[in-house]
Write a protein that holds these residues in place. Structure first.
Motif, PDB file in Angstrom:
ATOM      1  N   LEU A 253     -13.842  17.642  15.692  1.00 21.95           N
ATOM      2  CA  LEU A 253     -13.552  19.031  15.368  1.00 21.95           C
ATOM      3  C   LEU A 253     -12.126  19.372  15.786  1.00 21.95           C
ATOM      4  O   LEU A 253     -11.605  18.819  16.764  1.00 21.95           O
ATOM      5  CB  LEU A 253     -14.523  19.961  16.105  1.00 21.95           C
ATOM      6  N   TYR A 254     -11.510  20.335  15.061  1.00 18.58           N
ATOM      7  CA  TYR A 254     -10.126  20.703  15.318  1.00 18.58           C
ATOM      8  C   TYR A 254      -9.955  22.222  15.331  1.00 18.58           C
ATOM      9  O   TYR A 254     -10.776  22.970  14.785  1.00 18.58           O
ATOM     10  CB  TYR A 254      -9.199  20.120  14.239  1.00 18.58           C
ATOM     11  N   ASP A 255      -8.843  22.644  15.942  1.00 17.28           N
ATOM     12  CA  ASP A 255      -8.403  24.049  15.852  1.00 17.28           C
ATOM     13  C   ASP A 255      -9.490  25.019  16.294  1.00 17.28           C
ATOM     14  O   ASP A 255      -9.746  26.047  15.644  1.00 17.28           O
ATOM     15  CB  ASP A 255      -7.955  24.385  14.418  1.00 17.28           C
ATOM     16  N   ASP A 256     -10.178  24.710  17.369  1.00 17.29           N
ATOM     17  CA  ASP A 256     -11.215  25.574  17.950  1.00 17.29           C
ATOM     18  C   ASP A 256     -12.445  25.742  17.053  1.00 17.29           C
ATOM     19  O   ASP A 256     -13.264  26.651  17.276  1.00 17.29           O
ATOM     20  CB  ASP A 256     -10.646  26.969  18.284  1.00 17.29           C
TER      21      ASP A 256
ATOM     22  N   TYR B 137      -8.193  12.005  16.955  1.00 14.96           N
ATOM     23  CA  TYR B 137      -8.173  12.217  15.510  1.00 14.96           C
ATOM     24  C   TYR B 137      -7.301  13.407  15.115  1.00 14.96           C
ATOM     25  O   TYR B 137      -6.745  13.427  14.019  1.00 14.96           O
ATOM     26  CB  TYR B 137      -9.595  12.390  14.990  1.00 14.96           C
ATOM     27  N   ARG B 138      -7.153  14.380  16.007  1.00 14.53           N
ATOM     28  CA  ARG B 138      -6.282  15.519  15.696  1.00 14.53           C
ATOM     29  C   ARG B 138      -4.840  15.049  15.495  1.00 14.53           C
ATOM     30  O   ARG B 138      -4.148  15.500  14.581  1.00 14.53           O
ATOM     31  CB  ARG B 138      -6.350  16.558  16.806  1.00 14.53           C
ATOM     32  N   GLU B 139      -4.395  14.130  16.346  1.00 14.11           N
ATOM     33  CA  GLU B 139      -3.044  13.587  16.215  1.00 14.11           C
ATOM     34  C   GLU B 139      -2.860  12.923  14.856  1.00 14.11           C
ATOM     35  O   GLU B 139      -1.825  13.109  14.190  1.00 14.11           O
ATOM     36  CB  GLU B 139      -2.787  12.574  17.329  1.00 14.11           C
ATOM     37  N   ARG B 140      -3.851  12.179  14.418  1.00 14.49           N
ATOM     38  CA  ARG B 140      -3.764  11.479  13.145  1.00 14.49           C
ATOM     39  C   ARG B 140      -3.855  12.441  11.975  1.00 14.49           C
ATOM     40  O   ARG B 140      -3.165  12.274  10.960  1.00 14.49           O
ATOM     41  CB  ARG B 140      -4.857  10.404  13.082  1.00 14.49           C
ATOM     42  N   ARG B 141      -4.708  13.450  12.092  1.00  9.35           N
ATOM     43  CA  ARG B 141      -4.791  14.465  11.030  1.00  9.35           C
ATOM     44  C   ARG B 141      -3.441  15.142  10.839  1.00  9.35           C
ATOM     45  O   ARG B 141      -2.941  15.278   9.709  1.00  9.35           O
ATOM     46  CB  ARG B 141      -5.848  15.513  11.387  1.00  9.35           C
ATOM     47  N   ASP B 142      -2.848  15.585  11.937  1.00 10.37           N
ATOM     48  CA  ASP B 142      -1.593  16.325  11.838  1.00 10.37           C
ATOM     49  C   ASP B 142      -0.479  15.451  11.262  1.00 10.37           C
ATOM     50  O   ASP B 142       0.348  15.919  10.467  1.00 10.37           O
ATOM     51  CB  ASP B 142      -1.192  16.862  13.209  1.00 10.37           C
ATOM     52  N   TYR B 143      -0.466  14.182  11.640  1.00  9.53           N
ATOM     53  CA  TYR B 143       0.555  13.266  11.126  1.00  9.53           C
ATOM     54  C   TYR B 143       0.399  13.076   9.620  1.00  9.53           C
ATOM     55  O   TYR B 143       1.376  13.204   8.859  1.00  9.53           O
ATOM     56  CB  TYR B 143       0.466  11.916  11.841  1.00  9.53           C
TER      57      TYR B 143
ATOM     58  N   GLY C 192     -12.740  19.594  10.533  1.00  7.05           N
ATOM     59  CA  GLY C 192     -13.522  18.562  11.189  1.00  7.05           C
ATOM     60  C   GLY C 192     -13.561  17.303  10.342  1.00  7.05           C
ATOM     61  O   GLY C 192     -12.961  17.235   9.267  1.00  7.05           O
ATOM     62  N   ALA C 193     -14.288  16.285  10.826  1.00  3.80           N
ATOM     63  CA  ALA C 193     -14.383  14.965  10.193  1.00  3.80           C
ATOM     64  C   ALA C 193     -12.997  14.318  10.163  1.00  3.80           C
ATOM     65  O   ALA C 193     -12.065  14.767  10.839  1.00  3.80           O
ATOM     66  CB  ALA C 193     -15.013  15.035   8.811  1.00  3.80           C
ATOM     67  N   TYR C 194     -12.823  13.237   9.372  1.00  2.32           N
ATOM     68  CA  TYR C 194     -11.512  12.586   9.370  1.00  2.32           C
ATOM     69  C   TYR C 194     -11.031  12.243   7.963  1.00  2.32           C
ATOM     70  O   TYR C 194     -10.601  11.141   7.674  1.00  2.32           O
ATOM     71  CB  TYR C 194     -11.448  11.383  10.299  1.00  2.32           C
ATOM     72  N   TYR C 195     -11.075  13.269   7.101  1.00  2.00           N
ATOM     73  CA  TYR C 195     -10.629  13.132   5.714  1.00  2.00           C
ATOM     74  C   TYR C 195      -9.737  14.306   5.334  1.00  2.00           C
ATOM     75  O   TYR C 195      -9.871  15.410   5.874  1.00  2.00           O
ATOM     76  CB  TYR C 195     -11.824  13.089   4.766  1.00  2.00           C
ATOM     77  N   ILE C 196      -8.853  14.052   4.370  1.00  2.00           N
ATOM     78  CA  ILE C 196      -8.027  15.115   3.796  1.00  2.00           C
ATOM     79  C   ILE C 196      -8.187  15.080   2.287  1.00  2.00           C
ATOM     80  O   ILE C 196      -7.975  14.030   1.652  1.00  2.00           O
ATOM     81  CB  ILE C 196      -6.539  14.943   4.160  1.00  2.00           C
ATOM     82  N   MET C 197      -8.573  16.200   1.714  1.00  2.00           N
ATOM     83  CA  MET C 197      -8.603  16.349   0.263  1.00  2.00           C
ATOM     84  C   MET C 197      -7.227  16.842  -0.188  1.00  2.00           C
ATOM     85  O   MET C 197      -6.733  17.867   0.299  1.00  2.00           O
ATOM     86  CB  MET C 197      -9.689  17.331  -0.148  1.00  2.00           C
ATOM     87  N   ALA C 198      -6.619  16.108  -1.107  1.00  2.00           N
ATOM     88  CA  ALA C 198      -5.271  16.433  -1.557  1.00  2.00           C
ATOM     89  C   ALA C 198      -5.265  16.711  -3.055  1.00  2.00           C
ATOM     90  O   ALA C 198      -5.790  15.929  -3.846  1.00  2.00           O
ATOM     91  CB  ALA C 198      -4.317  15.285  -1.232  1.00  2.00           C
TER      92      ALA C 198
ATOM     93  N   GLU D  11      -0.143   2.820  13.518  1.00  2.00           N
ATOM     94  CA  GLU D  11       0.694   1.885  12.775  1.00  2.00           C
ATOM     95  C   GLU D  11       0.251   1.795  11.314  1.00  2.00           C
ATOM     96  O   GLU D  11       1.077   1.644  10.413  1.00  2.00           O
ATOM     97  CB  GLU D  11       0.615   0.483  13.394  1.00  2.00           C
ATOM     98  N   THR D  12      -1.064   1.889  11.084  1.00  2.44           N
ATOM     99  CA  THR D  12      -1.583   1.850   9.719  1.00  2.44           C
ATOM    100  C   THR D  12      -1.132   3.075   8.941  1.00  2.44           C
ATOM    101  O   THR D  12      -0.676   2.981   7.790  1.00  2.44           O
ATOM    102  CB  THR D  12      -3.117   1.768   9.724  1.00  2.44           C
ATOM    103  N   LEU D  13      -1.254   4.241   9.568  1.00  2.00           N
ATOM    104  CA  LEU D  13      -0.861   5.482   8.898  1.00  2.00           C
ATOM    105  C   LEU D  13       0.649   5.513   8.664  1.00  2.00           C
ATOM    106  O   LEU D  13       1.111   6.012   7.624  1.00  2.00           O
ATOM    107  CB  LEU D  13      -1.302   6.684   9.734  1.00  2.00           C
ATOM    108  N   GLU D  14       1.419   4.984   9.606  1.00  2.00           N
ATOM    109  CA  GLU D  14       2.876   4.953   9.434  1.00  2.00           C
ATOM    110  C   GLU D  14       3.265   4.033   8.283  1.00  2.00           C
ATOM    111  O   GLU D  14       4.174   4.350   7.498  1.00  2.00           O
ATOM    112  CB  GLU D  14       3.530   4.498  10.739  1.00  2.00           C
ATOM    113  N   ALA D  15       2.587   2.903   8.160  1.00  2.00           N
ATOM    114  CA  ALA D  15       2.866   1.993   7.044  1.00  2.00           C
ATOM    115  C   ALA D  15       2.495   2.643   5.712  1.00  2.00           C
ATOM    116  O   ALA D  15       3.226   2.516   4.714  1.00  2.00           O
ATOM    117  CB  ALA D  15       2.095   0.690   7.232  1.00  2.00           C
ATOM    118  N   ALA D  16       1.364   3.347   5.698  1.00  2.00           N
ATOM    119  CA  ALA D  16       0.961   4.059   4.485  1.00  2.00           C
ATOM    120  C   ALA D  16       1.969   5.158   4.150  1.00  2.00           C
ATOM    121  O   ALA D  16       2.301   5.380   2.971  1.00  2.00           O
ATOM    122  CB  ALA D  16      -0.435   4.646   4.664  1.00  2.00           C
TER     123      ALA D  16
END
Length: 388
Positions: A206-209, A292-298, A315-321, A373-378
Motif C-alpha cells: 500500500l502507498y500514500d496512506d 515497492y514505493r521506491e520502485r513505483r515512484d521510479y 497499492g499492488a505493484y502494477y502501473i496502467m499506462a 537494476e532491472t527497472l533502470e535497464a528497462a
C-alpha cells in the motif's frame, strides 16, 4: 473427427500475462509483464523451507492445510484485524490464490447464476465464472481514479446475482477500495442475499496512506464473505503456490470438498515454512511497502518522461499506462512492438477487459516488482523508444 474442445473452454483464451513472459524470453526482453519478483525471497523463509524438508515434512499434509500454518494465519488475522477465525472449521490452505478462487466459485456458484466482476479485472476471474457455468456481469472501474458508478453497480445486482468478486488492492489498476465503496457493496450483498468473494493478495502493498479495509469486518458481512489470500506477493515466493481461503464453517465445508478433488493439498514442507513467515513482525510489512514505493515512484517518473499517461497506483505493484499520448490505439500491437523492437515486455490492457469494452485497447500494464537494476535497464530502453 469432431471438435472435442468444450464449449466452456472456447469462451476464453490462455493467459495473456503468461504468454507475454514467453514472448519476453523469445526476444530477450526485460519482463515487466508477469508479476513475479526477480530478487531473492527472504532468507529466513528459505531456511525455514530447508528445515522443514530435512525434518521430513515431505508427505501429504491434511488436505485443508497443516495445523501450524492454519494456527499462524489465525494469529496474524487477530493481530492485524482483530478478528479470530476458527482454524478447524473456517480455513482451507490451497495451491495459491488461483486455486482458491476457482475452488471457491465451484463450491458456491450454480450454473445459470450471475457473478459480478469489476473491470479491468485479473484475467482468471472471467474464465473461472465461465467454468462454473455462470454468467459474469461486469461493472467498469473508470480511469483516472478507477472509481465505479454506484448506480451502475446497484442496477447490475438482481435476483440471479450469486456473488461479487472484489480485488483490493487491485490488479491491474492499483486501486484500493475505500470504506464508503465497500459499505455500499456490503449493503447490496445483504439486500440481494449475495456473497462477497474478496481477493486480498496485495493487502500489505500500500502507498500514500492508503488503508486496506477488509469487507468481512463490516457489519453483516462475516458470514457472507469468502476471503482469498496467498503468500506469493507478500513474501516474494510466487512459485511456492501457497494460499488460503477463509469463510464461514458452512461455506468452508463446501470449499474443502472441491479443493480436495482439485489438488488434494499444497506442498507440505512449504506450508511449514510459511507458518514461520506469517509470524514476521510488523516491521517486515512496513519495509515491504517502502521497498515497492521506491520502485513505483521510479517507474512512474520514467513512464511519464517517455510520454505515457499513467495512473498512480495506491497499492499492488502494477502501473496502467495510457498509450494514446504516444500515438498508439492498439494495445496488443504496442505490447508486441515493445517486446520485440524495444526489449521491454508488458501486458496489453485488453486482457483485463471484455472485448467489447471501449477502453480495452488504450492501456498497457507494467509491473515493478523487480530489482532497481532491472527497472533502470528497462528505463534506458524505454527512453530509446521515445527518441525513435
Amino acid at each position: 473427427m469432431r471438435n472435442f474442445a468444450s464449449l466452456k473452454a472456447k469462451q476464453f483464451t490462455e493467459s495473456v500475462i503468461r504468454e507475454m513472459s514467453r514472448v519476453a524470453a523469445a526476444h530477450g526482453a526485460i519482463n515487466l509483464a508477469q508479476g513475479f519478483p526477480d530478487f531473492p525471497a527472504p532468507q529466513e523463509l528459505k531456511e525455514a523451507a530447508q528445515r522443514a524438508i530435512f525434518a521430513d515434512h515431505n508427505q501429504y499434509a491434511i488436505t485443508w492445510g497443516s495445523k501450524p500454518l492454519r494456527d499462524a494465519i489465525v494469529w496474524k488475522t487477530q493481530r492485524d484485524y482483530g478478528v479470530t477465525w476458527n482454524p478447524e472449521t473456517q480455513l482451507t490452505v490451497v495451491c495459491g490464490s488461483t486455486e482458491g478462487m476457482i475452488a471457491t466459485l465451484l463450491a458456491t456458484i450454480n450454473p445459470g447464476e450471475e457473478v459480478i466482476v469489476f473491470e479491468p479485472f485479473y484475467e482468471n476471474y472471467g474464465a473461472d465464472v465461465v467454468l462454473c457455468g455462470a454468467t459474469p456481469r461486469y461493472v467498469t472501474l473508470k480511469a483516472p481514479d478507477f472509481s465505479f458508478d454506484f448506480e451502475e453497480l446497484a442496477a447490475t445486482f438482481n435476483e440471479k446475482t450469486r456473488a461479487i468478486i472484489i480485488n483490493t488492492p487491485n490488479n491491474p489498476t492499483g486501486k484500493v477500495f475505500n470504506k464508503k465503496e465497500l459499505e455500499f457493496i456490503a449493503e447490496l450483498c445483504q439486500r440481494y442475499d449475495a456473497l462477497a468473494i474478496t481477493d486480498e493478495i496485495y493487502e500489505h502493498i500500500l502507498y500514500d496512506d492508503a488503508k486496506h479495509e477488509p469487507i468481512w469486518t463490516l457489519p453483516g458481512m462475516e458470514e457472507r464473505t469468502v476471503v482469498i489470500n496467498s503468500v506469493s506477493k507478500t513474501y516474494s515466493v510466487t512459485g511456492w503456490r501457497i494460499g488460503f481461503v477463509a469463510a464461514s464453517a458452512e461455506l468452508t465445508a463446501s470449499i474443502r470438498k472441491v479443493h480436495d478433488f482439485l489438488t488434494v493439498g499444497a506442498a507440505a514442507p512449504l506450508q511449514m515454512a510459511v507458518a514461520e513467515a506469517v509470524r514476521f513482525e510488523p516491521q517486515y510489512y512496513e519495509e515491504l511497502a517502502s521497498f515497492y514505493r521506491e520502485r513505483r515512484d521510479y517507474l512512474l517518473k520514467v513512464l511519464q518522461e517517455v510520454g505515457l499517461g499513467c495512473v498512480r497506483p495506491q497499492g499492488a505493484y502494477y502501473i496502467m499506462a495510457d498509450i494514446r499520448p504516444m500515438g498508439w490505439d492498439d494495445d496488443v500491437a504496442c505490447a508486441f512492438h515493445l517486446a520485440e523492437k524495444i526489449g521491454v515486455a508488458v501486458v496489453p490492457g485488453s486482457s483485463f477487459y471484455r472485448p467489447e469494452q471501449p477502453d480495452s485497447h488504450t492501456f498497457i500494464r507494467f509491473c515493478f516488482c523487480k530489482k532497481m537494476e532491472t527497472l533502470e535497464a528497462a528505463a534506458e530502453r524505454l527512453r530509446q523508444w521515445r527518441k525513435k
